[in-house]
Design a protein around this motif. Structure first.
Motif, PDB file in Angstrom:
ATOM      1  N   ARG A   1      37.176  37.638  32.188  1.00 35.71           N
ATOM      2  CA  ARG A   1      37.839  36.767  32.090  1.00 35.71           C
ATOM      3  C   ARG A   1      38.494  36.271  30.572  1.00 35.71           C
ATOM      4  O   ARG A   1      39.783  35.692  30.186  1.00 35.71           O
ATOM      5  N   ARG A   2      37.857  37.051  29.568  1.00 33.55           N
ATOM      6  CA  ARG A   2      38.539  36.896  28.280  1.00 33.55           C
ATOM      7  C   ARG A   2      39.304  38.194  27.479  1.00 33.55           C
ATOM      8  O   ARG A   2      39.472  37.959  26.242  1.00 33.55           O
ATOM      9  N   THR A   3      39.528  39.091  28.480  1.00 34.31           N
ATOM     10  CA  THR A   3      40.041  40.366  27.519  1.00 34.31           C
ATOM     11  C   THR A   3      41.087  40.881  28.458  1.00 34.31           C
ATOM     12  O   THR A   3      41.166  40.645  29.459  1.00 34.31           O
ATOM     13  N   SER A   4      42.047  41.440  27.670  1.00 29.67           N
ATOM     14  CA  SER A   4      43.341  41.871  28.254  1.00 29.67           C
ATOM     15  C   SER A   4      42.776  42.965  29.321  1.00 29.67           C
ATOM     16  O   SER A   4      43.638  43.080  30.560  1.00 29.67           O
ATOM     17  N   PHE A   5      41.945  43.623  29.138  1.00 31.29           N
ATOM     18  CA  PHE A   5      41.428  44.696  30.337  1.00 31.29           C
ATOM     19  C   PHE A   5      41.214  43.741  31.284  1.00 31.29           C
ATOM     20  O   PHE A   5      41.437  44.337  32.663  1.00 31.29           O
TER      21      PHE A   5
ATOM     22  N   LEU B   1      34.102  39.921  30.229  1.00 29.62           N
ATOM     23  CA  LEU B   1      34.987  41.086  30.029  1.00 29.62           C
ATOM     24  C   LEU B   1      36.303  40.788  30.998  1.00 29.62           C
ATOM     25  O   LEU B   1      37.380  41.308  30.706  1.00 29.62           O
TER      26      LEU B   1
ATOM     27  N   ARG C   1      42.009  40.952  32.607  1.00 27.49           N
ATOM     28  CA  ARG C   1      43.581  40.441  33.184  1.00 27.49           C
ATOM     29  C   ARG C   1      44.265  41.570  33.843  1.00 27.49           C
ATOM     30  O   ARG C   1      44.680  41.397  34.997  1.00 27.49           O
ATOM     31  N   TYR C   2      44.153  42.811  33.324  1.00 26.08           N
ATOM     32  CA  TYR C   2      44.910  43.919  33.825  1.00 26.08           C
ATOM     33  C   TYR C   2      44.044  44.239  35.397  1.00 26.08           C
ATOM     34  O   TYR C   2      44.874  44.676  36.214  1.00 26.08           O
TER      35      TYR C   2
ATOM     36  N   ARG D   1      41.280  39.139  43.182  1.00 27.37           N
ATOM     37  CA  ARG D   1      40.611  37.826  43.384  1.00 27.37           C
ATOM     38  C   ARG D   1      39.034  38.224  43.387  1.00 27.37           C
ATOM     39  O   ARG D   1      38.587  39.107  44.043  1.00 27.37           O
TER      40      ARG D   1
ATOM     41  N   VAL E   1      43.259  51.904  33.237  1.00 24.48           N
ATOM     42  CA  VAL E   1      42.198  50.726  33.673  1.00 24.48           C
ATOM     43  C   VAL E   1      41.527  51.034  34.957  1.00 24.48           C
ATOM     44  O   VAL E   1      40.294  50.749  34.990  1.00 24.48           O
TER      45      VAL E   1
ATOM     46  N   TYR F   1      42.762  42.348  37.258  1.00 29.32           N
ATOM     47  CA  TYR F   1      43.311  41.264  38.207  1.00 29.32           C
ATOM     48  C   TYR F   1      44.718  41.571  38.601  1.00 29.32           C
ATOM     49  O   TYR F   1      45.041  41.586  39.795  1.00 29.32           O
ATOM     50  N   LEU F   2      45.534  41.856  37.654  1.00 28.07           N
ATOM     51  CA  LEU F   2      47.009  42.268  37.983  1.00 28.07           C
ATOM     52  C   LEU F   2      46.958  43.508  38.919  1.00 28.07           C
ATOM     53  O   LEU F   2      47.889  43.257  39.722  1.00 28.07           O
TER      54      LEU F   2
END
Lengths: 326, 504
Positions: free
Chosen positions: A192-196, A190, A198-199, A273, A220, A201-202
């Motif tokens: 590493r591979r989804t836009s959720f 979830l 990534r958000y 991180r 999010v 982490y952002l």
């Protein structure tokens, strides 16, 4: 050079292997199948809490209500598996128990999600400090658990399906250990591979920049708290099935142990991180150290001090690596 | 100004990483002289002065004070030589009195009582210093009861109260209005009378031409000329500052496309009043003015990043509203924020993860991100703006400032925007990257993308924009297009407006 990079990236794994080897040689009855499975069993249940919490922490928040959610969920689950039937002294057949079983499974999750939703709504709406808000939730949810349990310790999982969650084994390893590993992999994917993911982490890396970049920050953030609430409820179900008991005080202090594991796993409390797999390693590492201390007959009071030292070490390493990166 | 120079800096060199900040700069300062240093951001002004103040060590060169070589390695070395600097953002104790701020760290004690503060002596000595500068400020007043301009003058008094020979002022007037600036200039005159030399860094050409005895122009880390007052025209200074390359950029012919975006009645209480404009396809529209004119707030309000009221906004003929950046993205409008570190870059993540931030939105509904597609799309966009990097998987912190800024443009372009809003697109970027960013902006406009931009540097806006809205005190005071778009015209308009405000 390459080895150095690998060591830095896999620091916890390296520490784990070194300590594991040392313990195997010097701690009596450490390296036995029974004890190793024990370590897995002990890490797995709190590990579910750790896995969920990791996502919240990567997003730059912390959820201290997880320990209370475990206890509230445990009390709810046990109340519905044995319900009023305990007074009639009639053991339920699986057939009769089904509607109650559905409630026992679903209500804890609903409660966990609801607590996460409320935490998330308040924190994202007001960009409030998550430590304070979830500290409040910790207290309120603990109160709920004590209220439902009526201050008593509840015994006895009457429903065989429910009991299996804690008792069933596969190759002499409890099934819930496999559930734990699977949950970690799902959550890692979830992230590493989804836009959720990534958000998450952002938002943790730079909240202001995430807002300007149009990231749905509130949604999010709320979802991360819902996930930590759900995972805490999940852990509670297994805990109840395994222990055959629940009370308003179960899960007390788990938020501390869970945060410890997350930090040792190298997830930064400042956000941006971290990884579920690393937290998983962190959880097992802490359990292993405590386990070795128990086997060496070191009094439990020292175990608390040991936990403090572990967390201090992890934070110092975190600061060091951060400085090197800068 | 003949006679022995107070300060000589010779062949001063400084590099940061691989970037040359100063490539052998000479700089002289006479006693009682006001010497201005001008140049674009990144030209090396601040670096040169920070070396003089002992903030940075120099990589090569020499510094002579009254003909004697000196070593300045730490700020205290500079202070011992009587060199002091007034920073853009000064650190002071706002809850303490003016006098305590002036003598902080050197408070007078009562004779025989080493712990007892001699407040009478403190007030007297402060009054004496303020008197030398002819500043009508009460030494006993609490610092936060003063205006920002007065607080800055207190900083000057603080510098003067300790053995001061050279005072460096970095963008001292950037937050002052005209009257306050006049007061500052009077203070500078008072310093000159005392024989104190002033190094004056500013991007306001007009005021530099008024107060400086000599002007040194830095470009790309080199001294491109030192001119005595009255021996150089403003246009020549701008030419020296910007160099040839920017002049070579040809303004596009005025073929104006259809209106793609329009705003009617944008207001931000107390900051922006009733701003309206249209944006045409393939056009670069600049919004400019002095700091405090409302240009940056207007742009932020436009994109839902500052509370604002807009009577009507149209995009491609349809009425729309933007209350959050995601609304803007849905309309094909992307936005570059003015602060790279605070508002744009995600530290600890990779270059790819930083570049694909806006692109993520397009896969949000699909949920699972295709790594291959993300990498391809990022690389394509990063190559388009020529980001120099070891690889897209390197940490974003490994990029230089200029390359980070180009990466941010790649982020905006990755979603094929129709309109791009650029808030100070070259802030803190080296000169080389600056030119590359200009080329990217031109290229975008040629491809039919419409651009709204502002900048902290007026010459940058006039160099890039086809049409310019000039703002002063929150009002649109003029709109210039094509050949009228010059720095001179803009500066004339804003000074007129400011003067009118003073008298009205």
């Amino acid at each position: 050079m390459k080895l150095q990079n690998l060591l830095r990236r896999e620091a916890i794994l390296a520490v784990f292997i070194v300590l594991f080897v040392i313990c195997s040689f010097f701690v009596p009855s450490f390296f036995t199948a029974r004890n190793l499975i024990n370590i897995l069993k002990q890490s797995a249940i709190i590990g579910l809490v750790v896995a969920g919490l990791t996502i919240t922490v990567i997003a730059g928040n912390v959820d201290l209500s997880v320990g209370s959610v475990v206890s509230f969920a445990a009390v709810i689950a046990l109340t519905y598996t044995h319900a009023d039937l305990s007074q009639t002294n009639i053991s339920m057949t699986a057939q009769e128990g089904r509607p109650l079983l559905a409630l026992a499974f679903s209500l804890p999750f609903l409660m966990g999600a609801a607590v996460g939703l409320i935490n998330g709504l308040i924190i994202s709406r007001f960009q409030a400090n998550s430590v304070i808000i979830t500290l409040g939730a910790l207290s309120a949810v603990r109160g709920g658990a004590l209220l439902v349990a009526g201050g008593k310790v509840i015994y006895g999982v009457k429903n065989p399906v429910f009991a299996a969650l804690g008792q069933a084994q596969l190759f002499t390893i409890p099934v819930y250990v496999f559930i734990f590993v699977a949950a970690c992999i799902v959550l890692e994917l979830l992230l590493r591979r989804t836009s959720f993911g990534r958000y998450v982490y952002l938002i943790g890396a730079n909240l202001k920049a995430a807002i300007i970049a149009g990231v749905p920050v509130a949604r999010v953030q709320i979802l991360t708290f819902v996930i930590s609430g759900l995972m805490a409820a999940f852990a509670a179900l297994i805990l109840v099935a395994r222990l055959n008991t629940a009370s308003g005080l179960i899960g007390n202090g788990w938020e501390f142990d869970a945060v410890t594991a997350v930090v040792i796993g190298g997830t930064s409390l400042l956000g941006g991180r971290g990884s579920v797999i690393k937290s998983f390693q962190g959880a097992i590492l802490v359990t292993m150290i405590i386990n070795a201390m128990v086997l060496l007959n070191i009094p439990s009071s020292y175990q608390y001090v040991a936990k403090a030292l572990i967390i201090l070490t992890a934070v110092l390493i975190d600061i060091r690596t951060r400085r090197e990166a800068a | 100004m003949a006679g022995e120079a107070l300060l000589r800096m010779r062949e001063v060199r400084k590099t940061f990483g691989g970037t040359v900040a100063l490539s052998g700069v000479d700089f002289d300062l006479n006693p009682g002289e006001v010497h201005a240093i001008i140049g674009e951001n990144g030209a090396g002004k601040s670096t040169l002065m920070k070396i003089l103040c002992g903030v940075y060590p120099m990589d090569g060169g020499s510094i002579l004070v009254e003909g004697e070589p000196v070593r300045i390695q730490l700020p205290k070395d500079a202070l011992a030589l009587g060199i002091n600097m007034i920073h853009q953002e000064f650190a002071n104790f706002s809850k303490l009195s003016v006098a305590e701020n002036v003598f902080v760290g050197r408070l007078p004690r009562k004779a025989g009582f080493p712990l007892a503060l001699d407040s009478r002596d403190l007030l007297l000595r402060t009054a004496e210093v303020l008197g030398r500068l002819r500043l009508p400020i009460d030494p006993g007043a609490r610092l936060d009861s003063l205006s920002v301009a007065q607080q800055q003058l207190v900083e000057v008094a603080k510098a003067l109260s300790a053995n001061l020979r050279i005072l460096i002022m970095d963008e001292a007037t950037s937050s002052l209005n005209l009257r306050e600036s006049e007061q500052l200039f009077a203070t500078i005159e008072a310093l000159k009378v005392e024989g104190i030399s002033v190094v004056y860094i500013s991007h306001r050409l007009k005021e530099v031409m008024d107060i400086a005895d000599r002007i040194t122009v830095l470009r790309d880390g080199a001294n491109v000329g030192t001119f005595p007052r009255g021996h150089i025209e403003e246009a020549a200074i701008i030419e020296a500052m910007l160099g040839r390359r920017l002049r070579a950029a040809v303004k596009k012919a005025a073929t104006r496309g259809p209106t793609v975006f329009s705003v009617t009645g944008l207001s931000i209480p107390g900051k922006v009043r009733n701003l309206s404009f249209e944006l045409h396809r393939g056009e670069i529209l600049g919004i400019t003015g002095l700091s405090g004119s409302g240009k940056e707030l207007a742009i932020r309000g436009l994109y839902g990043l500052w509370p604002s009221r807009i009577e009507r906004m149209e995009c491609n003929g349809e009425q729309v509203s933007i209350s959050h950046p995601s609304d803007g993205l849905s309309l094909g409008i992307t936005y570059l924020a003015e602060e790279r570190k605070n508002m744009s870059v995600f530290p600890q993540l990779t270059i790819r993860e930083n570049a694909s931030v806006l692109w993520m939105r397009s896969v949000w509904r699909r949920f699972v991100v295709s790594r291959r597609r993300e990498r391809e799309a990022s690389l394509q966009s990063l190559r388009r703006v020529n980001v120099k990097m070891a690889g897209a998987e390197s940490p974003v912190d490994s990029l230089s400032g200029g390359n980070q800024q180009k990466m941010l443009l790649a982020r905006l372009l990755m979603v094929q925007p129709e309109i791009v809003i650029l808030n100070d697109p070259t802030r803190g970027v080296d000169v080389g990257s600056k030119q590359e960013i200009y080329q990217i902006i031109y290229q975008l406009a040629r491809e039919g993308v419409s651009i709204i931009m502002t900048s902290s540097e007026i010459p940058e806006v006039t160099a890039l924009a086809d049409r310019v809205i000039v703002m002063s005190k929150g009002h649109k005071i003029a709109e210039l297009s094509d050949a009228e778009v010059t720095t001179d015209n803009v500066l004339a308009l804003v000074t007129q407006a400011a003067a009118a405000d003073e008298h009205g």
